[in-house]
Design an enzyme around this catalytic site. Structure first.
Site, PDB file in Angstrom:
ATOM      1  N   ILE A  13      16.907   0.215  -6.105  1.00 39.55           N
ATOM      2  CA  ILE A  13      17.432   1.027  -5.165  1.00 39.55           C
ATOM      3  C   ILE A  13      19.097   0.671  -5.135  1.00 39.55           C
ATOM      4  N   ASP A  34      25.443  -9.082  -8.841  1.00 39.48           N
ATOM      5  CA  ASP A  34      23.843  -9.012  -9.132  1.00 39.48           C
ATOM      6  C   ASP A  34      23.689 -10.158 -10.142  1.00 39.48           C
ATOM      7  N   LEU A  36      21.244 -10.541 -12.032  1.00 43.34           N
ATOM      8  CA  LEU A  36      20.469  -9.914 -13.341  1.00 43.34           C
ATOM      9  C   LEU A  36      19.085 -10.875 -13.371  1.00 43.34           C
ATOM     10  N   SER A  83      12.108  -8.802  -4.197  1.00 44.32           N
ATOM     11  CA  SER A  83      11.326  -7.886  -3.516  1.00 44.32           C
ATOM     12  C   SER A  83       9.765  -7.557  -3.760  1.00 44.32           C
ATOM     13  N   THR A 122      13.387  -3.818   5.190  1.00 45.17           N
ATOM     14  CA  THR A 122      12.101  -3.064   4.839  1.00 45.17           C
ATOM     15  C   THR A 122      11.349  -2.697   6.072  1.00 45.17           C
ATOM     16  N   ASP A 123      10.583  -1.790   6.132  1.00 47.92           N
ATOM     17  CA  ASP A 123       9.649  -1.792   7.292  1.00 47.92           C
ATOM     18  C   ASP A 123       8.486  -2.769   7.449  1.00 47.92           C
ATOM     19  N   GLU A 124       8.313  -3.473   6.471  1.00 49.30           N
ATOM     20  CA  GLU A 124       7.502  -4.561   6.271  1.00 49.30           C
ATOM     21  C   GLU A 124       7.570  -5.618   7.263  1.00 49.30           C
ATOM     22  N   TYR A 158       7.250 -12.638   1.209  1.00 51.71           N
ATOM     23  CA  TYR A 158       8.350 -11.485   1.053  1.00 51.71           C
ATOM     24  C   TYR A 158       8.841 -10.913   2.423  1.00 51.71           C
ATOM     25  N   LYS A 162      12.374 -11.259   4.465  1.00 49.37           N
ATOM     26  CA  LYS A 162      13.059 -10.293   5.041  1.00 49.37           C
ATOM     27  C   LYS A 162      13.366 -10.337   6.326  1.00 49.37           C
ATOM     28  N   PRO A 200       5.248   3.089 -10.792  1.00 47.58           N
ATOM     29  CA  PRO A 200       5.672   2.982 -12.168  1.00 47.58           C
ATOM     30  C   PRO A 200       4.548   2.062 -12.766  1.00 47.58           C
ATOM     31  N   GLN A 202       1.358   2.378 -12.652  1.00 46.18           N
ATOM     32  CA  GLN A 202       0.054   3.184 -13.048  1.00 46.18           C
ATOM     33  C   GLN A 202       0.903   4.313 -13.930  1.00 46.18           C
ATOM     34  N   ASP A 280      -7.924  -7.253  -4.434  1.00 45.36           N
ATOM     35  CA  ASP A 280      -7.279  -6.882  -3.328  1.00 45.36           C
ATOM     36  C   ASP A 280      -6.041  -7.822  -3.532  1.00 45.36           C
ATOM     37  N   HIS A 284      -3.218  -8.261   2.455  1.00 44.23           N
ATOM     38  CA  HIS A 284      -2.616  -6.589   2.393  1.00 44.23           C
ATOM     39  C   HIS A 284      -2.677  -6.020   3.254  1.00 44.23           C
TER      40      HIS A 284
HETATM   41  P1  NAD Z   1      14.788  -4.940  -6.968  1.00 45.39           P
HETATM   42  O1  NAD Z   1      13.749  -6.074  -7.106  1.00 45.39           O
HETATM   43  O2  NAD Z   1      14.451  -3.525  -8.025  1.00 45.39           O
HETATM   44  O3  NAD Z   1      16.219  -5.316  -7.260  1.00 45.39           O
HETATM   45  C1  NAD Z   1      16.653  -6.527  -6.815  1.00 45.39           C
HETATM   46  C2  NAD Z   1      17.958  -6.654  -7.283  1.00 45.39           C
HETATM   47  O4  NAD Z   1      18.609  -7.939  -6.685  1.00 45.39           O
HETATM   48  C3  NAD Z   1      18.012  -7.049  -8.831  1.00 45.39           C
HETATM   49  O5  NAD Z   1      18.779  -6.272  -9.502  1.00 45.39           O
HETATM   50  C4  NAD Z   1      18.088  -8.357  -8.821  1.00 45.39           C
HETATM   51  O6  NAD Z   1      18.766  -8.993 -10.081  1.00 45.39           O
HETATM   52  C5  NAD Z   1      19.126  -8.831  -7.909  1.00 45.39           C
HETATM   53  N1  NAD Z   1      18.964 -10.350  -7.150  1.00 45.39           N
HETATM   54  C6  NAD Z   1      17.876 -10.661  -7.053  1.00 45.39           C
HETATM   55  N2  NAD Z   1      18.201 -11.947  -6.502  1.00 45.39           N
HETATM   56  C7  NAD Z   1      19.373 -12.042  -6.442  1.00 45.39           C
HETATM   57  C8  NAD Z   1      20.694 -13.059  -6.209  1.00 45.39           C
HETATM   58  N3  NAD Z   1      20.176 -14.457  -5.708  1.00 45.39           N
HETATM   59  N4  NAD Z   1      21.929 -12.925  -6.332  1.00 45.39           N
HETATM   60  C9  NAD Z   1      22.204 -11.572  -6.692  1.00 45.39           C
HETATM   61  N5  NAD Z   1      21.528 -10.617  -7.120  1.00 45.39           N
HETATM   62  C10 NAD Z   1      20.086 -10.988  -6.729  1.00 45.39           C
HETATM   63  O7  NAD Z   1      14.660  -4.407  -5.581  1.00 45.39           O
HETATM   64  P2  NAD Z   1      14.573  -2.828  -4.927  1.00 45.39           P
HETATM   65  O8  NAD Z   1      13.320  -2.191  -4.748  1.00 45.39           O
HETATM   66  O9  NAD Z   1      15.842  -2.243  -5.472  1.00 45.39           O
HETATM   67  O10 NAD Z   1      14.869  -3.377  -3.502  1.00 45.39           O
HETATM   68  C11 NAD Z   1      16.198  -3.618  -3.040  1.00 45.39           C
HETATM   69  C12 NAD Z   1      16.410  -3.676  -1.542  1.00 45.39           C
HETATM   70  O11 NAD Z   1      15.955  -2.928  -0.935  1.00 45.39           O
HETATM   71  C13 NAD Z   1      15.795  -4.977  -1.050  1.00 45.39           C
HETATM   72  O12 NAD Z   1      16.587  -5.505  -0.107  1.00 45.39           O
HETATM   73  C14 NAD Z   1      14.411  -4.534  -0.471  1.00 45.39           C
HETATM   74  O13 NAD Z   1      13.922  -5.435   0.502  1.00 45.39           O
HETATM   75  C15 NAD Z   1      14.860  -3.347   0.116  1.00 45.39           C
HETATM   76  N6  NAD Z   1      13.850  -2.422   0.109  1.00 45.39           N
HETATM   77  C16 NAD Z   1      13.028  -1.950  -0.771  1.00 45.39           C
HETATM   78  C17 NAD Z   1      12.123  -0.997  -0.634  1.00 45.39           C
HETATM   79  C18 NAD Z   1      11.255  -0.436  -1.850  1.00 45.39           C
HETATM   80  O14 NAD Z   1      10.417   0.177  -1.714  1.00 45.39           O
HETATM   81  N7  NAD Z   1      11.362  -0.991  -2.971  1.00 45.39           N
HETATM   82  C19 NAD Z   1      11.786  -0.422   0.673  1.00 45.39           C
HETATM   83  C20 NAD Z   1      12.689  -0.903   1.617  1.00 45.39           C
HETATM   84  C21 NAD Z   1      13.428  -1.857   1.304  1.00 45.39           C
HETATM   85  O1  DAU Z   2       7.602  -0.883   2.472  1.00 42.49           O
HETATM   86  C1  DAU Z   2       8.483  -1.170   1.669  1.00 42.49           C
HETATM   87  C2  DAU Z   2       8.210  -2.094   0.700  1.00 42.49           C
HETATM   88  O2  DAU Z   2       7.577  -1.477  -0.298  1.00 42.49           O
HETATM   89  C3  DAU Z   2       9.463  -3.007   0.199  1.00 42.49           C
HETATM   90  O3  DAU Z   2      10.089  -3.924   1.153  1.00 42.49           O
HETATM   91  C4  DAU Z   2       9.084  -3.815  -1.113  1.00 42.49           C
HETATM   92  O4  DAU Z   2      10.258  -4.363  -1.805  1.00 42.49           O
HETATM   93  C5  DAU Z   2       8.365  -2.953  -1.992  1.00 42.49           C
HETATM   94  O5  DAU Z   2       7.896  -3.515  -3.074  1.00 42.49           O
HETATM   95  C6  DAU Z   2       7.063  -2.220  -1.313  1.00 42.49           C
HETATM   96  O6  DAU Z   2       6.331  -3.069  -1.099  1.00 42.49           O
HETATM   97  P1  DAU Z   2       4.535  -2.767  -1.373  1.00 42.49           P
HETATM   98  O7  DAU Z   2       3.757  -4.171  -1.440  1.00 42.49           O
HETATM   99  O8  DAU Z   2       4.124  -1.532  -0.373  1.00 42.49           O
HETATM  100  O9  DAU Z   2       4.760  -1.872  -2.504  1.00 42.49           O
HETATM  101  P2  DAU Z   2       3.881  -2.051  -3.843  1.00 42.49           P
HETATM  102  O10 DAU Z   2       4.386  -0.983  -5.131  1.00 42.49           O
HETATM  103  O11 DAU Z   2       3.802  -3.439  -4.507  1.00 42.49           O
HETATM  104  O12 DAU Z   2       2.399  -1.636  -3.632  1.00 42.49           O
HETATM  105  C7  DAU Z   2       2.161  -0.303  -2.960  1.00 42.49           C
HETATM  106  C8  DAU Z   2       0.770  -0.136  -2.475  1.00 42.49           C
HETATM  107  O13 DAU Z   2      -0.093  -0.018  -3.645  1.00 42.49           O
HETATM  108  C9  DAU Z   2       0.526  -1.441  -1.902  1.00 42.49           C
HETATM  109  O14 DAU Z   2      -0.858  -1.024  -0.854  1.00 42.49           O
HETATM  110  C10 DAU Z   2      -0.570  -2.285  -2.910  1.00 42.49           C
HETATM  111  C11 DAU Z   2      -1.056  -1.198  -3.789  1.00 42.49           C
HETATM  112  N1  DAU Z   2      -1.186  -1.449  -5.310  1.00 42.49           N
HETATM  113  C12 DAU Z   2      -0.017  -2.129  -5.852  1.00 42.49           C
HETATM  114  C13 DAU Z   2       0.050  -2.402  -7.269  1.00 42.49           C
HETATM  115  C14 DAU Z   2       1.079  -3.071  -8.058  1.00 42.49           C
HETATM  116  C15 DAU Z   2      -2.474  -1.123  -6.012  1.00 42.49           C
HETATM  117  O15 DAU Z   2      -3.082  -0.732  -5.528  1.00 42.49           O
HETATM  118  N2  DAU Z   2      -2.432  -1.271  -7.399  1.00 42.49           N
HETATM  119  C16 DAU Z   2      -1.255  -1.946  -8.269  1.00 42.49           C
HETATM  120  O16 DAU Z   2      -1.183  -2.064  -9.193  1.00 42.49           O
END
Ligand code: NAD
Ligand code: DAU
Length: 342
Positions: A13, A34, A36, A83, A122-124, A158, A162, A200, A202, A280, A284
């Site tokens: 993101i 970052d 990395l 994350s 995050t909403d979590e 996680y 957060k 991604p 799946q 599961d 969850h």
């Molecule tokens: P991601 O795991 O794809 O990327 C995380 C990035 O942070 C990576 O580039 C990693 O190298 C970097 N990083 C990790 N630890 C670090 C450190 N100690 N110092 C510097 N860099 C570091 O995560 P994402 O899915 O892109 O999420 C980004 C942000 O958005 C997070 O804060 C996450 O909580 C929040 N968020 C994610 C989602 C989602 O659906 N993925 C939804 C809501 C909020």
């Molecule tokens: O809601 C925001 C959050 O969304 C972010 O804060 C997190 O960083 C992000 O990873 C995401 O968390 P989830 O746990 O919801 O996402 P994930 O992609 O891991 O899983 C989405 C849903 O799918 C969850 O209910 C678990 C389920 N799942 C996941 C995987 C990896 C499966 O059923 N099969 C799988 O293989």
């Protein structure tokens, strides 16, 4: 705002936000900080102009480095995090380090130099909601989506780290006058998402001849938003948001996991039942749902990429056309899941 630091800007993101800023705001320079980790990738920043985007490889918990770069910035937009929920259940410490100590280190530097801070969360942090089918009126009433007034109730290492980071930021606003805003967004999808995550995983399973894996019965609901919409929302809050306020970001995209997996199979020309049920996730969360009316009404933000089917089709095409981006990690990711029966 002429120079911003984007932490985690080589992740899924964060890198989308960096591209968004470079493409839409020609006067702004971006420094990406970052570490990395396995989730960060230089390739996510490919093609950006060197005179407007610099990558510094380092840890957000490195106080000396953070102090040095924050002092010259107008704002820090903080995406860096560990994350993934499943990883946090196996090894929580990196989550404590990055999400808590890292955030603390950044807000201390922003406080010292009076630099604007935006915290991406995050909403979590709010825990989970009952399924709509179990609610009177099928969940259309008040209190049945998350708002910024919902009490914190995180479930996993996680989400609890957060939540802790959000509380640190809120305390720094109140006690030290930190110029910060916060946002809590729902589940993002789109290109460049790490293949450990649901969608991604799946898509790349099907491209690799592996059956998609559904946790439990797949009744769990996530509120999907395209990452482009998350980026425009964060820019809106950074530039128009009120200091000290929290804005929830979502685009009314609730879907249960079974429906999503069946849609991916259909869009990839497979039978809808060509997936398997696996173990599961412990603890969850059942359902997330965002009420984004504060962001829409007070700051005038509107999501643009709300056709989930079209967004998924584009995302599938991207993974199909960019196999070199993900193939190197596929075997290891699947081997780790297999150890858990997932
Ligand atoms: P991601 O795991 O794809 O990327 C995380 C990035 O942070 C990576 O580039 C990693 O190298 C970097 N990083 C990790 N630890 C670090 C450190 N100690 N110092 C510097 N860099 C570091 O995560 P994402 O899915 O892109 O999420 C980004 C942000 O958005 C997070 O804060 C996450 O909580 C929040 N968020 C994610 C989602 C989602 O659906 N993925 C939804 C809501 C909020
Ligand atoms: O809601 C925001 C959050 O969304 C972010 O804060 C997190 O960083 C992000 O990873 C995401 O968390 P989830 O746990 O919801 O996402 P994930 O992609 O891991 O899983 C989405 C849903 O799918 C969850 O209910 C678990 C389920 N799942 C996941 C995987 C990896 C499966 O059923 N099969 C799988 O293989």
């Amino acid at each position: 705002m002429q120079h911003i630091i984007v932490t985690g800007g080589a992740g899924f993101i964060g890198s989308n936000f960096v591209h968004y800023v470079i493409n839409h705001h020609p006067d702004v320079k971006v420094t990406v900080l970052d570490k990395l980790t396995y989730a960060g990738n230089r390739a996510n920043l490919a093609g950006l102009p060197e005179n407007r985007c610099e990558l510094i490889v380092g840890d957000i918990a490195d106080a000396e480095l953070v102090d040095k770069i924050v002092k010259d910035a107008d704002a820090v937009v903080h995406y860096a995090a560990e994350s993934h929920n499943d990883n946090s259940l196996k090894d929580p410490y990196p989550f404590v380090h990055t999400n808590l100590i890292g955030t603390y280190t950044l807000i201390e530097a922003c406080r010292k130099y009076d630099v604007r801070f935006h915290h991406v969360s995050t909403d979590e942090v709010y825990g989970d909601l009952p399924l709509r089918e179990d609610l009177p009126g099928h969940g259309e009433g008040e209190g049945e989506k998350f708002t910024d007034k919902t009490p914190y109730n995180p479930s996993s290492p996680y989400s609890s780290t957060k939540a802790g980071s959000d509380l640190l930021v809120k305390a720094w606003v109140r006690s030290f006058g930190l110029k910060a805003t916060l946002s809590n967004c729902s589940n993002n999808y789109g290109p460049y998402q790490h293949i450990e995550k649901f969608i991604p995983r799946q898509i790349t399973n099907i491209l690799s001849g592996i059956k998609p894996k559904l946790y439990g019965q797949g009744k769990n609901v996530r509120d999907w938003i395209h990452t482009e919409d998350h980026s425009s929302a964060v820019w809106t809050i950074l530039t128009k948001g009120k200091i000290g306020e929290t804005y929830l970001i979502g685009a009314d995209g609730e879907e249960d996991n079974k429906t999503v997996i069946e849609l991916i199979l259909e869009l990839m020309g497979q039978p809808k039942d060509a997936y398997e049920h696996v173990n599961d996730r412990a603890g969850h969360d059942l359902r997330y749902a965002i009420d984004a009316s504060k962001l829409r009404d007070e700051l005038g933000w509107t999501p643009q990429f709300t056709d989930f089917r079209a967004g998924l089709e584009d995302t599938i095409s991207w993974y199909r056309e960019n196999q070199e981006w993900w193939q190197g990690q596929k075997e290891e990711v699947e081997a780790n899941y297999a150890k858990n029966g997932q």
